[in-house]
Motif scaffolding. Structure first.
Motif, PDB file in Angstrom:
ATOM      1  N   GLN A 192     -56.225  -8.548  86.981  1.00 36.48           N
ATOM      2  CA  GLN A 192     -57.102  -7.712  87.790  1.00 36.48           C
ATOM      3  C   GLN A 192     -56.631  -8.473  89.376  1.00 36.48           C
ATOM      4  OE1 GLN A 192     -60.854  -7.206  86.441  1.00 36.48           O
ATOM      5  NE2 GLN A 192     -59.968  -6.312  84.452  1.00 36.48           N
ATOM      6  N   LEU A 193     -57.095  -9.775  89.278  1.00 34.35           N
ATOM      7  CA  LEU A 193     -56.806 -10.295  90.598  1.00 34.35           C
ATOM      8  C   LEU A 193     -55.629 -10.293  91.410  1.00 34.35           C
ATOM      9  CD1 LEU A 193     -58.994 -13.684  90.317  1.00 34.35           C
ATOM     10  CD2 LEU A 193     -59.410 -11.753  91.867  1.00 34.35           C
ATOM     11  N   ALA A 194     -54.559 -10.525  90.495  1.00 29.61           N
ATOM     12  CA  ALA A 194     -53.252 -10.795  91.022  1.00 29.61           C
ATOM     13  C   ALA A 194     -52.601  -9.801  92.155  1.00 29.61           C
ATOM     14  CB  ALA A 194     -52.038 -10.682  89.740  1.00 29.61           C
ATOM     15  N   PRO A 195     -52.916  -8.469  92.226  1.00 26.84           N
ATOM     16  CA  PRO A 195     -52.511  -7.561  93.040  1.00 26.84           C
ATOM     17  C   PRO A 195     -53.294  -7.789  94.464  1.00 26.84           C
ATOM     18  CG  PRO A 195     -53.057  -6.303  91.174  1.00 26.84           C
ATOM     19  CD  PRO A 195     -53.474  -7.579  90.767  1.00 26.84           C
ATOM     20  N   HIS A 196     -54.404  -8.490  94.426  1.00 34.84           N
ATOM     21  CA  HIS A 196     -55.149  -8.534  95.475  1.00 34.84           C
ATOM     22  C   HIS A 196     -55.299 -10.079  96.001  1.00 34.84           C
ATOM     23  CE1 HIS A 196     -56.414  -4.759  94.361  1.00 34.84           C
ATOM     24  NE2 HIS A 196     -57.064  -5.162  93.341  1.00 34.84           N
ATOM     25  N   LEU A 197     -54.733 -10.855  95.279  1.00 30.91           N
ATOM     26  CA  LEU A 197     -55.106 -12.319  95.511  1.00 30.91           C
ATOM     27  C   LEU A 197     -53.700 -13.200  95.308  1.00 30.91           C
ATOM     28  CD1 LEU A 197     -57.196 -14.764  96.572  1.00 30.91           C
ATOM     29  CD2 LEU A 197     -57.643 -14.991  94.108  1.00 30.91           C
ATOM     30  N   ARG A 198     -53.383 -13.914  96.138  1.00 27.95           N
ATOM     31  CA  ARG A 198     -52.531 -14.676  95.994  1.00 27.95           C
ATOM     32  C   ARG A 198     -52.804 -16.023  95.119  1.00 27.95           C
ATOM     33  NH1 ARG A 198     -47.497 -17.022  98.481  1.00 27.95           N
ATOM     34  NH2 ARG A 198     -46.683 -18.589  97.183  1.00 27.95           N
ATOM     35  N   ASP A 276     -70.750 -12.799  90.302  1.00 27.61           N
ATOM     36  CA  ASP A 276     -71.390 -12.220  91.267  1.00 27.61           C
ATOM     37  C   ASP A 276     -70.935 -10.999  92.256  1.00 27.61           C
ATOM     38  OD1 ASP A 276     -73.413 -14.144  90.979  1.00 27.61           O
ATOM     39  OD2 ASP A 276     -72.318 -15.426  92.433  1.00 27.61           O
ATOM     40  N   PHE A 277     -69.535 -10.623  91.518  1.00 24.15           N
ATOM     41  CA  PHE A 277     -68.780  -9.403  92.170  1.00 24.15           C
ATOM     42  C   PHE A 277     -68.650  -8.229  91.319  1.00 24.15           C
ATOM     43  CE2 PHE A 277     -67.896 -13.650  94.005  1.00 24.15           C
ATOM     44  CZ  PHE A 277     -68.157 -13.485  95.326  1.00 24.15           C
ATOM     45  N   GLY A 278     -68.786  -7.045  91.929  1.00 18.21           N
ATOM     46  CA  GLY A 278     -68.653  -5.836  90.972  1.00 18.21           C
ATOM     47  C   GLY A 278     -67.230  -5.736  90.388  1.00 18.21           C
ATOM     48  N   SER A 279     -66.185  -6.172  91.105  1.00 15.05           N
ATOM     49  CA  SER A 279     -64.803  -5.975  90.711  1.00 15.05           C
ATOM     50  C   SER A 279     -63.843  -7.221  91.127  1.00 15.05           C
ATOM     51  CB  SER A 279     -64.208  -4.644  91.208  1.00 15.05           C
ATOM     52  OG  SER A 279     -64.145  -4.872  92.676  1.00 15.05           O
ATOM     53  N   ALA A 280     -62.811  -7.322  90.548  1.00  8.89           N
ATOM     54  CA  ALA A 280     -61.813  -8.405  90.771  1.00  8.89           C
ATOM     55  C   ALA A 280     -61.331  -8.147  92.324  1.00  8.89           C
ATOM     56  CB  ALA A 280     -60.746  -8.370  90.004  1.00  8.89           C
ATOM     57  N   ARG A 281     -61.283  -6.728  92.702  1.00  9.50           N
ATOM     58  CA  ARG A 281     -61.006  -6.518  94.409  1.00  9.50           C
ATOM     59  C   ARG A 281     -62.084  -7.253  95.345  1.00  9.50           C
ATOM     60  NH1 ARG A 281     -57.905  -2.283  97.282  1.00  9.50           N
ATOM     61  NH2 ARG A 281     -57.664  -1.419  95.065  1.00  9.50           N
ATOM     62  N   GLU A 282     -63.330  -7.035  94.922  1.00  5.15           N
ATOM     63  CA  GLU A 282     -64.468  -7.580  95.860  1.00  5.15           C
ATOM     64  C   GLU A 282     -64.338  -9.073  95.661  1.00  5.15           C
ATOM     65  OE1 GLU A 282     -68.223  -6.372  94.769  1.00  5.15           O
ATOM     66  OE2 GLU A 282     -67.926  -4.035  94.977  1.00  5.15           O
ATOM     67  N   LEU A 283     -64.046  -9.700  94.662  1.00  5.50           N
ATOM     68  CA  LEU A 283     -63.785 -11.297  94.701  1.00  5.50           C
ATOM     69  C   LEU A 283     -62.695 -11.655  95.372  1.00  5.50           C
ATOM     70  CD1 LEU A 283     -64.364 -14.071  93.436  1.00  5.50           C
ATOM     71  CD2 LEU A 283     -63.134 -13.209  91.337  1.00  5.50           C
ATOM     72  N   ALA A 284     -61.825 -10.829  95.358  1.00  4.11           N
ATOM     73  CA  ALA A 284     -60.495 -11.302  95.952  1.00  4.11           C
ATOM     74  C   ALA A 284     -60.577 -11.226  97.658  1.00  4.11           C
ATOM     75  CB  ALA A 284     -59.243 -10.464  95.858  1.00  4.11           C
ATOM     76  N   ALA A 285     -61.414 -10.155  97.979  1.00  5.59           N
ATOM     77  CA  ALA A 285     -61.794 -10.110  99.498  1.00  5.59           C
ATOM     78  C   ALA A 285     -62.674 -10.893  99.956  1.00  5.59           C
ATOM     79  CB  ALA A 285     -62.457  -8.499  99.576  1.00  5.59           C
ATOM     80  N   PHE A 286     -63.631 -11.584  98.930  1.00  5.88           N
ATOM     81  CA  PHE A 286     -64.457 -12.548  99.549  1.00  5.88           C
ATOM     82  C   PHE A 286     -63.774 -14.008  99.723  1.00  5.88           C
ATOM     83  CE2 PHE A 286     -67.114 -16.107  98.184  1.00  5.88           C
ATOM     84  CZ  PHE A 286     -68.321 -16.046  99.052  1.00  5.88           C
ATOM     85  N   LEU A 287     -62.835 -14.231  99.049  1.00  2.00           N
ATOM     86  CA  LEU A 287     -62.040 -15.231  98.917  1.00  2.00           C
ATOM     87  C   LEU A 287     -61.042 -15.336 100.084  1.00  2.00           C
ATOM     88  CD1 LEU A 287     -61.231 -16.170  95.142  1.00  2.00           C
ATOM     89  CD2 LEU A 287     -62.988 -16.832  96.644  1.00  2.00           C
ATOM     90  N   THR A 288     -60.320 -14.143 100.315  1.00  2.50           N
ATOM     91  CA  THR A 288     -59.230 -14.248 101.198  1.00  2.50           C
ATOM     92  C   THR A 288     -60.155 -14.036 102.851  1.00  2.50           C
ATOM     93  OG1 THR A 288     -59.286 -11.838 101.125  1.00  2.50           O
ATOM     94  CG2 THR A 288     -57.757 -13.035  99.910  1.00  2.50           C
ATOM     95  N   GLY A 289     -61.287 -13.595 102.972  1.00  2.00           N
ATOM     96  CA  GLY A 289     -61.982 -13.427 104.098  1.00  2.00           C
ATOM     97  C   GLY A 289     -62.811 -14.172 104.632  1.00  2.00           C
ATOM     98  N   MET A 290     -62.881 -15.381 103.820  1.00  2.00           N
ATOM     99  CA  MET A 290     -63.636 -16.396 104.177  1.00  2.00           C
ATOM    100  C   MET A 290     -63.356 -17.423 105.465  1.00  2.00           C
ATOM    101  SD  MET A 290     -65.446 -19.512 101.703  1.00  2.00           S
ATOM    102  CE  MET A 290     -65.581 -18.089 100.525  1.00  2.00           C
TER     103      MET A 290
END
Length: 342
Positions: A192-198, A276-290
């Motif tokens: 689920q993470l792979a499409p949104h996070l390298r 702490d995140f509702g979805s893998a997309r939300e987790l990826a956005a948190f990590l990439t946007g920090m």
């Protein structure tokens, strides 16, 4: 953990002369006792711990008489000499060798009242055959906090000197995995993470194995490390968190027990929990946007704390001696499987 609380406040006001006299008399007697000559203290007998089969090995390591003293536990002796069965204070059996029948329980030769310890650092998902051991073991050694001998994979302890510099970062997220199974929750979350996070994946499962001395320097180059446990169970926090992430200098993104469990071992701002995140997309956005300022706050703990790894079986077994005087005599796990699978 220490229990917070207020002890009694002792006050001297209102004492009468009689009470003061009794107090002074008691202090004088104590002073006389301190002056009295004393003989040498009685030698404390050593506790002999017999390891029936050394974990994951055909031969045990060298066990000199000062083995446990090196870990701060005197009067403690480890041995793998099975001829000591009749005289050992404690006998320890590691589950993997019992499960594979590399080792058999010497039930017919067991001395009456001798404590036997069941030891394992594996999760319930990878522990089988416990139903065969009903009513045999007195104590448990494991990573579970409610174990008789609690041995975590790691812990944080006060740092005595300055903290090392944070490694320079050139990648976003890394994951080292050797046993990749599609049915595991960590595999599903990665997909689920792979499409949104390298995520750079290393390990035998991806055909990119790392040598023993290569793992930490490799992970150190990344901002985040996926500390995904192979199964989710009570208190099961392994070297994936302690060594692969915290020691390497990467922020662990954890999949394991609930956040509250991690917070019992580490500061709440030392890791990212996937729950702490509702979805893998939300987790990826948190990590990439920090941003950099927010990222460095994850390492505030390094100024006052350091990681201590407890990976050596010698240290784990020596811990039995520290707990020995406090362990319940006569206790038996009638349903070890039911307790561990809880």
């Amino acid at each position: 953990m220490n229990n917070a609380g207020c002890g009694p406040t002792w006050r001297l006001q209102g004492w009468g002369a009689l009470a003061w006299g009794a107090l002074l008399m008691a202090l004088w007697l104590l002073w006389l006792l301190e002056l009295a000559p004393r003989g040498p203290p009685a030698p404390q007998p050593a506790i002999t711990i017999l390891i029936w089969h050394w974990p994951f090995a055909d031969r045990s390591p060298e066990l000199p008489s000062d083995t446990c003293a090196r870990y701060g536990m005197a009067h403690c002796r480890l041995s793998t000499n099975r001829s000591l069965l009749a005289s050992a204070d404690v006998v320890v059996f590691h589950h993997r060798e019992l499960e594979t029948q590399q080792s058999l329980l010497p039930l017919a030769q067991r001395p009456p009242g001798q404590p036997w310890v069941w030891a394992s650092m594996e999760s319930p998902s990878h522990t089988h055959g416990l139903s065969h051991f009903r009513g045999i073991f007195n104590w448990v050694l494991s990573y579970r906090r409610d174990s008789d001998i609690f041995v975590p994979y790691g812990c944080l302890e006060p740092r005595l000197g300055p903290s090392p510099a944070l490694p320079a970062k050139s990648g976003l997220a890394a994951w080292v995995v050797s046993n990749f199974q599609a049915r595991q929750r960590r595999a599903g979350l990665y997909r689920q993470l792979a499409p949104h996070l390298r995520v750079d994946v290393f390990g035998r499962a991806n055909g990119r194995p790392l040598c023993a001395d290569c793992l930490l320097p490799t992970v150190a180059r990344y901002r985040f490390y996926l500390s995904f446990e192979n199964s989710q169970h009570r208190d099961y926090i392994t070297e994936k968190f302690w060594r692969n992430a915290l020691v390497a200098g990467a922020v662990p993104v954890v999949l394991g027990p609930p956040r509250a469990t991690y917070e019992a071992f580490a500061p709440p701002d030392a890791f990212v929990h996937v729950d702490d995140f509702g979805s893998a997309r939300e987790l990826a956005a948190f990590l990439t946007g920090m941003n950099e300022s927010r990222y460095r706050r994850f390492f505030a703990w390094r100024d006052r704390l350091r990681v201590r790894l407890l990976a050596d079986w010698r240290e784990r077994f020596c811990t039995i001696c520290a707990r020995y005087p406090h362990l319940p005599r006569g206790h038996v796990y009638e349903d070890l499987e039911g307790w561990f699978q809880d």
